[in-house]
Design an enzyme around this catalytic site. Sequence first.
Site, mmCIF file in Angstrom:
data_model
loop_
_atom_site.group_PDB
_atom_site.id
_atom_site.type_symbol
_atom_site.label_atom_id
_atom_site.label_comp_id
_atom_site.label_asym_id
_atom_site.label_seq_id
_atom_site.Cartn_x
_atom_site.Cartn_y
_atom_site.Cartn_z
ATOM 1 C CB CYS A 39 1.640 -3.009 0.729
ATOM 2 S SG CYS A 39 1.867 -3.663 -0.938
ATOM 3 C CG HIS A 102 2.841 -7.862 1.421
ATOM 4 N ND1 HIS A 102 2.573 -6.615 0.946
ATOM 5 C CD2 HIS A 102 2.627 -8.712 0.391
ATOM 6 C CE1 HIS A 102 2.184 -6.690 -0.304
ATOM 7 N NE2 HIS A 102 2.213 -7.942 -0.660
#
Lengths: 483, 483
Positions: A39, A102
């Site tokens: 990710c 993130h």
Amino acid sequence: MGWGDLGAFGEPSKETPNLDQMASEGMLFLDFYTANPLCSPSRAALLTGRLPVRNGFYTTNAHARNAYTPQDIVGGIPDSELLLPELLKKAGYINKIIGKWHLGHRPQFHPLKHGFDEWFGSPNCHFGPFDNKALPNIPVYRDWEMIGRYYEDFKIDLKTGEANLTQIYLQEALDFISKQQASQQPFFLYWAIDATHAPVYASKHFLGTSQRGLYGDAVREIDDSIGKILKHLQKLGISENTFVFFTSDNGAALISAPKEGGSNGRFLCGKQTTFEGGMREPAIAWWPGHIPAGGVSHQLGNVMDLFTTSLSLAGLQPPSDRQIDGIDLLPAILQGKLIDRPIFYYRGNEMMAVRVGLYKAHYWTWSNSWEEYSKGIDFCPGQNVSGVTTHTQEEHTTLPLLFHLGRDPGEKYPLSFASDEYQRAMERISVVVQQHKVTMVPGEPQLNVCDKAVMNWSPPGCEKLGKCLKPPKSDPKKCFWPH
Amino acid sequence: MGWGDLGAFGEPSKETPNLDQMASEGMLFLDFYTANPLCSPSRAALLTGRLPVRNGFYTTNAHARNAYTPQDIVGGIPDSELLLPELLKKAGYINKIIGKWHLGHRPQFHPLKHGFDEWFGSPNCHFGPFDNKALPNIPVYRDWEMIGRYYEDFKIDLKTGEANLTQIYLQEALDFISKQQASQQPFFLYWAIDATHAPVYASKHFLGTSQRGLYGDAVREIDDSIGKILKHLQKLGISENTFVFFTSDNGAALISAPKEGGSNGRFLCGKQTTFEGGMREPAIAWWPGHIPAGGVSHQLGNVMDLFTTSLSLAGLQPPSDRQIDGIDLLPAILQGKLIDRPIFYYRGNEMMAVRVGLYKAHYWTWSNSWEEYSKGIDFCPGQNVSGVTTHTQEEHTTLPLLFHLGRDPGEKYPLSFASDEYQRAMERISVVVQQHKVTMVPGEPQLNVCDKAVMNWSPPGCEKLGKCLKPPKSDPKKCFWPH
């Protein structure tokens, strides 16, 4: 989400009517990739247009290891990187991220310091619940400050799988779009929701509605949400002025299947691997009145192209002072052209494989270690291709394993080294790889150092909520990346 | 052809625009099955509406063995079986079979003795070339008599993969349809072409056109042909009066992959097995003006249903003097209803598995024997599900292996025997299986005896062509069925 999770891509339950309709009104990309099988690096690549090995979202702690941004990561997106929203600002765009950032959760990495004007969501995955002693629960931000924490203020019921997050993220998106339409300002919305990441959740209305179980419920909710976003654009009369692209940041996590993992169709293995199942993604472009309805493209695409394509749409040039890996997909999308370009499959600091045309050459193969595999961690459940899905890192740099992805999308039948076809294809591929390696200047690796002191103990805004926690003493260490 | 071979079912090269359009104009069946993982029994089931174990298309030579009709088979379709064309005749239909008959090649099994009015094609697969000494080349019939043999008069170039057969079969179909339209007689056309069976071929125009190699070329030619047949019906103005159904007789033969085998999508294994890859088929119903365009059905369907459905369309009742396994699909096709019915997965004389709703219970598991597997014969290449894709025949009759095909279409994760879900599902399934077994009256097995003397040495018409061959002395033996 994996390549095979949508009806349009052959999921047997065919439960994604809105995404399937988006495809039939727009263009389906069948050969679209993420820049990394995990990710954080994938999202960093999307926003910078650069491979993780260039933008710093990788590790050198060990060879060919996937790394991301857990709470104890010290690094994040470097200031020297230029993110898509920073550039779009120059063309008057208002930029919002909804969902998972993130790219680092320490103050200097805050999305509003990197071009976004608004943020609703979390810096990390929605793992938990934690006890706020060994680990703090992940904060949810509105813009500069946290407004609560997952499991405390934003409920996720791990027993029933119920959580309202996708609905909240949907409403944020609809509101933002309405506001921008009202103010007639161009906007960039990065709708980076957490679902379908494990622990998988769906809101009450969707629970139990899928043939596919909880994971399918989550897919249905995403599908429904995207249908609502597209209809909202149409209702506001701005659909012909809004480019929408749907994709995912890595292949389905088969390790979590069947309850919390999706499908990569007939492709090999899943998330964490550089086989097709780990990096080929569902992808749909939608722009009524511009993209011919029902189009299908075999253009080799990559999430990094969304950077360059978006700049192109905004009338901007990509930065010229650095290597940009993303290409402008508009000729493929609007004129059906096919642009010749390679796809590189990296795992951490290693180029594992490369795709040129229909050929894919593996320079390294690895699924995961015997040690991890013996613990039941399996990135290729039910699949085993001898000499390909290896449990030791196998080097093939002198004689790469070569597959023809048209005849053999599942990477099961390596071409004979002695064949003419192998020789011809490798001659072409070797030039591409050599050029890539010669010009490669790796960035400063951001995912090497971990420290429990940097976790989300006291994010900005915690005082107002009485949610500040006391960090432990700083103790920076090399992060351990097993895969 | 396998479930995953069409673009509409997620084949990544998406090279079947005509079949995909047929689906978008008609109804896509996602849960459609053949009655057997091998050709002859499946075709016998289609034409009789009955399971092979009832109509005789199975063997008792060994337990759970696939059998078919090679040239030395003594048996064939019994006179006592009522075939779809025999029944349609009563409603004034003219019936034609184009392509592979496969229900026996001895005189008494001739399709024109079983209800067909016309035939163009062969009694067996297009294997060869043979030397006409140990084995004769397969004859091609027009109606009662042979008009030539494969490889001799109907060229198949195994080196280049070139053969014109699909084009010949297409022209036969177009001509028959034109003739019937002109004479205003209702017709049943069973377009049972040999492609994509190995040895795979395509005509020159299609060779080298697919990303998928020769197999893909063959799929493209079929796709193109079906497009032409549908357009022909439209051009003649009879499309709203013609029901068309597309499907296949078994899953893709992964044993022949990648050059001559197709794709079963994400399903387990292929042809010869009773896993989903062996028996779930692509299926499309088309009837403009009657079937709502773009429909998708999860009705559990089976090729045997084409028998009952066709009778229903012709205003006929299925025979009441015997067990018919096919159901009338019209309520599913025209009104979107879901009819509760099981799917039985047989291998020869054994019920290996049953599907009820989304649950599939395996009473026996087997891919193939260790002996065959060690010779490189692999029906599940690259796939290995421990305890499921077994190489010994494993009995699970007291505690069947249970899968939920919604959450786990790939049959990788058997449900826990101790779970409530297992108990509840098996209670329901056990009743279905018990009823099935109690009422089962197996037919006389037709695929037990082989004799080289019965091969296609001197088919009717051979004298005119000077193509009669001398048969060896009769020496009937038990056929050997390894799988």
